[in-house]
Design an enzyme around this catalytic site. Structure first.
Site, mmCIF file in Angstrom:
data_model
loop_
_atom_site.group_PDB
_atom_site.id
_atom_site.type_symbol
_atom_site.label_atom_id
_atom_site.label_comp_id
_atom_site.label_asym_id
_atom_site.label_seq_id
_atom_site.Cartn_x
_atom_site.Cartn_y
_atom_site.Cartn_z
ATOM 1 N N ARG A 63 -1.545 -3.409 1.628
ATOM 2 C CA ARG A 63 -0.931 -2.128 1.246
ATOM 3 C C ARG A 63 -1.396 -1.007 2.182
ATOM 4 N NH1 ARG A 63 -2.562 1.700 -3.354
ATOM 5 N NH2 ARG A 63 -0.692 2.945 -3.751
ATOM 6 N N HIS A 67 1.050 1.416 4.300
ATOM 7 C CA HIS A 67 1.013 2.870 4.120
ATOM 8 C C HIS A 67 0.697 3.584 5.430
ATOM 9 C CE1 HIS A 67 0.793 3.552 -0.481
ATOM 10 N NE2 HIS A 67 1.456 2.439 -0.219
ATOM 11 N N ASN A 94 -1.539 7.785 -1.770
ATOM 12 C CA ASN A 94 -2.643 7.093 -1.107
ATOM 13 C C ASN A 94 -3.978 7.201 -1.836
ATOM 14 O OD1 ASN A 94 -1.110 6.137 1.073
ATOM 15 N ND2 ASN A 94 -1.333 8.075 2.177
ATOM 16 N N HIS A 190 4.542 -7.758 -3.005
ATOM 17 C CA HIS A 190 4.225 -7.514 -4.413
ATOM 18 C C HIS A 190 3.942 -8.806 -5.171
ATOM 19 C CE1 HIS A 190 6.331 -3.299 -4.513
ATOM 20 N NE2 HIS A 190 5.207 -3.312 -3.814
#
Length: 322
Positions: A63, A67, A94, A190
């Site tokens: 992740r 990001h 974040n 996911h």
């Protein structure tokens, strides 16, 4: 051939339906071969030390890489911090990012062996790859040679939203040079990790303001979620992939196909011909192509907005510009 001419050719071939890889100056699989030959083994050793002890870090590190790349490109700008709390890492999406200590530890070891050579951006790309592979996911080659950015702004952290519909998501990805297949494939990340009740409560308790739930969700899944998330509970963890959140596999697509996508952005994959077809294909084939597809899309993601050559810098510490 000039870069602008190459890009024009890529656009033309894309229109014609021809797949083509975009060349990136100074990005190479053997970039550190003479400068720091043990770069990948050093990063893997450090990553394994953390991930094998706490496997949930794999999802966190994956992740983090996503990001970072979606804001200013894969330049490690997410890693920068400031007492003013005005950097990317301070933006609301974040605040739940974790795993910085893994990247920092790998960078420290590289600085000890090869000072001033390996960028934090490359370290983050390698850490994400190794973390996934360490929990049984696919491995992919990571072209190296990225440079670190010097700019990080909280205001620029406009990441794809878990509440976004399919049109918005496709635009988010297209703006980064990623297509519909990359969207549905990378959503497969996911398959591991957790979220929290705060991001799902609106879907299950008051979706349209009338005390109802989102009808795009499986009613039995809604009942299950309500047992986990009470109306005033916004903090309890919830598995992203119900029944298989600790294993990197294609089960996520089974969940989405059964209308058990946790986020609106997960459910939205069924609302498009291309992404919906991919979801159903992975279910029918038991994820036959998922690992390969994920590896390919991760390579593409890792090339978004990169800095190379004399752009940016090689940070001494990932949290601060030199």
């Amino acid at each position: 051939m000039a870069i602008k001419n190459i890009l024009a050719l890529v656009v033309l071939l894309s229109v014609l339906g021809v797949s083509v890889a975009i060349p990136f100056p100074n990005l190479d699989l053997r970039y550190y071969k003479s400068k720091c030959p043990n770069t990948e083994s050093i990063v893997r050793t450090v990553t394994a030390k953390y991930v094998l002890r706490q496997k949930s870090l794999a999802a966190a590190l994956l992740r983090m890489h996503f990001h970072d790349c979606f804001v200013r490109g894969c330049d490690a700008s997410l890693l920068l911090k400031s007492p003013a709390k005005d950097m990317e890492r301070d933006a609301i999406p974040n605040l739940s990012v974790r795993g910085y200590e893994v990247v920092d530890a790998a960078k420290r070891e590289l600085e000890r062996k090869c000072p001033g050579v390996v960028s934090c951006a490359d370290v983050l790309s390698l850490v994400a790859r190794d973390a996934v592979e360490l929990i049984g996911g696919p491995w992919w080659e990571v072209p190296l040679g990225r440079r670190d950015g010097r700019i990080s702004r909280k205001s620029e952290a406009n990441l794809p939203s878990p509440f976004a519909g399919i049109a918005e998501l496709k635009k988010n990805f297209a703006d980064k040079g990623l297509n519909s297949k990359d969207l549905v494939v990378l959503s497969g990340a996911h398959t591991i990790g957790i979220s929290n009740c705060g991001l799902v409560n609106p879907r299950i308790y008051n979706f349209t303001g009338k005390g109802d739930f989102d009808l795009s969700m499986n009613p039995s899944y809604v009942r299950t979620l309500k047992k986990r998330c009470k109306p005033t509970d916004f903090r309890s963890p919830v598995d992203m992939d119900p029944g298989s959140a600790k294993k990197f596999d294609s089960h996520y697509y089974n969940a989405v196909a059964q209308k058990k996508g946790l986020f609106i952005s997960d459910s939205a994959l069924l609302n498009d011909i291309d992404t919906g077809f991919y979801v159903k294909a992975q279910v029918l084939t038991n994820g036959a192509s998922f690992n390969k597809d994920f590896a390919e899309s991760m390579v593409k993601l890792g090339k978004v907005g990169i800095l190379t050559g004399k752009q940016g810098e090689i940070r001494n510490r990932c949290a601060f510009v030199n």
